[in-house]
Enzyme design. Structure first.
Site, short mmCIF file in Angstrom:
data_model
loop_
_atom_site.label_atom_id
_atom_site.label_comp_id
_atom_site.label_asym_id
_atom_site.label_seq_id
_atom_site.Cartn_x
_atom_site.Cartn_y
_atom_site.Cartn_z
N GLU A 89 0.65 -1.25 0.10
CA GLU A 89 0.10 -0.07 -0.03
C GLU A 89 0.93 1.29 -0.08
OE1 GLU A 89 -1.52 -1.25 3.79
OE2 GLU A 89 -1.16 0.65 4.31
N CYS A 102 3.82 8.34 0.91
CA CYS A 102 4.49 7.33 1.60
C CYS A 102 4.40 6.01 0.98
CB CYS A 102 3.36 7.42 2.84
SG CYS A 102 4.25 6.39 4.20
N CYS A 109 7.10 -6.83 6.82
CA CYS A 109 8.52 -6.32 7.51
C CYS A 109 8.76 -7.59 8.50
CB CYS A 109 8.07 -5.10 8.43
SG CYS A 109 9.45 -4.16 9.03
N CYS A 113 8.17 -4.64 15.56
CA CYS A 113 7.85 -3.51 16.30
C CYS A 113 6.54 -3.87 17.02
CB CYS A 113 8.04 -2.33 15.88
SG CYS A 113 9.72 -1.92 15.14
N CYS A 116 3.26 -1.88 15.52
CA CYS A 116 3.42 -1.69 14.24
C CYS A 116 2.59 -2.81 13.46
CB CYS A 116 4.74 -1.47 13.67
SG CYS A 116 4.61 -1.18 11.86
N GLY A 156 7.41 -1.91 5.50
CA GLY A 156 8.76 -2.47 5.39
C GLY A 156 10.17 -1.56 6.04
N HIS A 213 11.36 6.28 19.50
CA HIS A 213 10.26 5.68 20.35
C HIS A 213 10.57 5.52 21.68
CE1 HIS A 213 8.59 5.50 16.36
NE2 HIS A 213 8.93 4.59 15.99
N CYS A 330 0.50 2.86 8.64
CA CYS A 330 1.28 1.68 8.30
C CYS A 330 0.82 0.12 8.06
CB CYS A 330 2.66 1.63 8.93
SG CYS A 330 3.81 2.83 8.66
N1 SAH Z 1 10.69 0.31 8.96
C1 SAH Z 1 10.91 1.95 8.95
C2 SAH Z 1 9.99 2.65 8.18
C3 SAH Z 1 8.37 2.22 8.30
S1 SAH Z 1 7.46 2.75 9.53
C4 SAH Z 1 10.82 2.69 10.55
O1 SAH Z 1 10.99 1.65 11.45
O2 SAH Z 1 11.17 3.80 10.36
C5 SAH Z 1 7.16 4.67 9.39
C6 SAH Z 1 7.14 4.93 10.84
O3 SAH Z 1 5.58 4.80 11.43
C7 SAH Z 1 8.05 4.56 11.94
O4 SAH Z 1 8.36 5.63 12.90
C8 SAH Z 1 6.87 3.61 12.82
O5 SAH Z 1 7.28 3.46 13.95
C9 SAH Z 1 5.74 4.27 12.82
N2 SAH Z 1 4.56 3.47 13.21
C10 SAH Z 1 4.39 2.24 12.91
N3 SAH Z 1 3.24 1.94 13.82
C11 SAH Z 1 2.68 2.92 13.92
C12 SAH Z 1 1.11 3.07 14.66
N4 SAH Z 1 0.58 2.24 14.80
N5 SAH Z 1 1.02 4.63 14.91
C13 SAH Z 1 2.10 5.52 14.58
N6 SAH Z 1 3.17 5.25 14.15
C14 SAH Z 1 3.34 4.19 13.57
#
Ligand code: SAH
Length: 341
Positions: A89, A102, A109, A113, A116, A156, A213, A330
């Protein structure tokens, strides 16, 4: 057959030279592809039949397909189907300063995390360069406008697909290609230290964002398993090195999760950790995905956190909340689609 959108201008020049063609013909061809957006080599007006045949025998124009669009006033959300049936997406955001996209860099991935959605089903595979390039081309076709900013913050981990991502950046940044300015491109990583070092040596003016984070290992280990491999102290060291080398300011992303990482103590610890670094902190309201048990910090809690950082003289911004009404965080549209299947 290789996809034409996998190929940088330099690689196309090499192909032309190896086939006894002139370099400038390769540059023209690259422009036909990205400026005129041709869909077959036959459309090229100023190269020989022979060359067209050579190109057609070596490169395809296969395009990934948009299979679902959710549109709202400020955000469009696109679900794509890839050649092998996988889905990814992209999220398009209409800002006052331009239109940003984006994009996803992998199918799923493997970073895991805890907050995520993208990691929920693990990683299926890396995206090829053409699959990243075409997220831009297909969406520009849909909106009939040019995308001005690209963020690599979709599904990713870009540094887990380093080579394809670097090619992607070179293609979209190329003045003969899509021509998105390096300073309008932002790559976000969870903190893969060896790749931060490599990235610092690329000579690119692209923005780097680090998903931090948490201000200490104990908490970051719980939220982001990658921290067990690349702990905070070493991560911060590598970022300092990166800044020394590139002279670029970095962004720390900090997702605000209620009662987990949004306390006054966390704010103070974070300030201490990054004080003196040429950076700013982007506080991101946590986007609820209804499966991990987390909740977003309230606006008031986010403001208090913001105030502490400000007081400590840290540059800080709060990310505008986009897309939570259309499952635009994401990986959420893809997950929703998988659940519906
Ligand atoms: N893998 C990379 C890029 C993808 S995630 C990274 O970790 O940076 C892009 C951003 O969105 C990251 O900062 C991630 O931690 C954040 N993110 C993921 N899930 C989220 C959520 N549920 N709410 C807000 N931000 C989120």
């Amino acid at each position: 057959m290789n996809n034409i959108y996998n190929i940088t201008r330099e690689e196309l020049e090499e192909f032309f030279i190896n086939n006894n063609e002139k370099r400038f013909r390769a540059i023209q061809t690259f422009e036909w592809i990205y400026k005129k957006r041709i869909k077959s080599f036959e459309e090229i007006g100023n190269i020989s039949k022979n060359t067209i045949e050579k190109l057609s025998n070596n490169f395809s124009f296969y395009t990934i397909k948009i299979i679902k669009i959710e549109k709202s006033k400020e955000v469009n959300k696109y679900l794509f189907e890839l050649e092998d049936g996988n889905n990814i997406e992209s999220v398009l955001m209409f800002h006052d300063y331009g239109i940003s996209l984006c994009i996803s860099t992998q199918v799923g991935c493997s970073m895991g995390c805890s907050f995520c959605e993208s990691g929920r089903y693990g990683k299926t595979r890396n995206l090829y360069t053409y699959e990243m390039v075409q997220q831009i081309l297909e969406i520009e076709k849909d909106i009939d406008k040019r995308i001005t900013h690209v963020v690599l913050m979709g599904i990713g981990e870009p540094f887990d697909n380093y080579d394809n991502v670097m090619k992607f950046i070179r293609i979209i940044n190329d003045p003969k290609g899509i021509e998105i300015g390096a300073r309008h491109i932002t790559l976000s990583t969870c903190g893969i230290i060896p790749k931060i070092k490599d990235f610092g040596n690329e000579g690119l003016q692209v923005n780097l964002a680090i998903s931090l984070h948490a201000p200490n290992d104990e908490l970051r280990n719980k939220l982001m398993p990658i921290n067990k491999v690349y702990p905070i102290k070493e991560l911060i060291e590598s970022i300092k090195e990166y800044i020394n080398k590139t002279n670029r300011r970095v962004t720390f992303e900090y997702v605000m999760i209620k009662g987990i990482n949004d306390t006054k103590e966390c704010a103070l610890e974070l300030s201490k950790l990054i004080k003196g670094i040429n950076c700013y902190v982007n506080l991101i309201p946590y986007n609820d995905n209804n499966y991990d048990g987390y909740e977003s910090s309230s606006d008031c809690e986010i403001m208090s956190f913001y105030d502490i950082l400000k007081c400590e003289e840290i540059n800080v911004t709060i990310r505008k909340k986009f897309g939570d009404t259309i499952t635009a965080a994401c990986g959420q549209l893809r997950s929703k689609n998988m659940e519906e299947l």
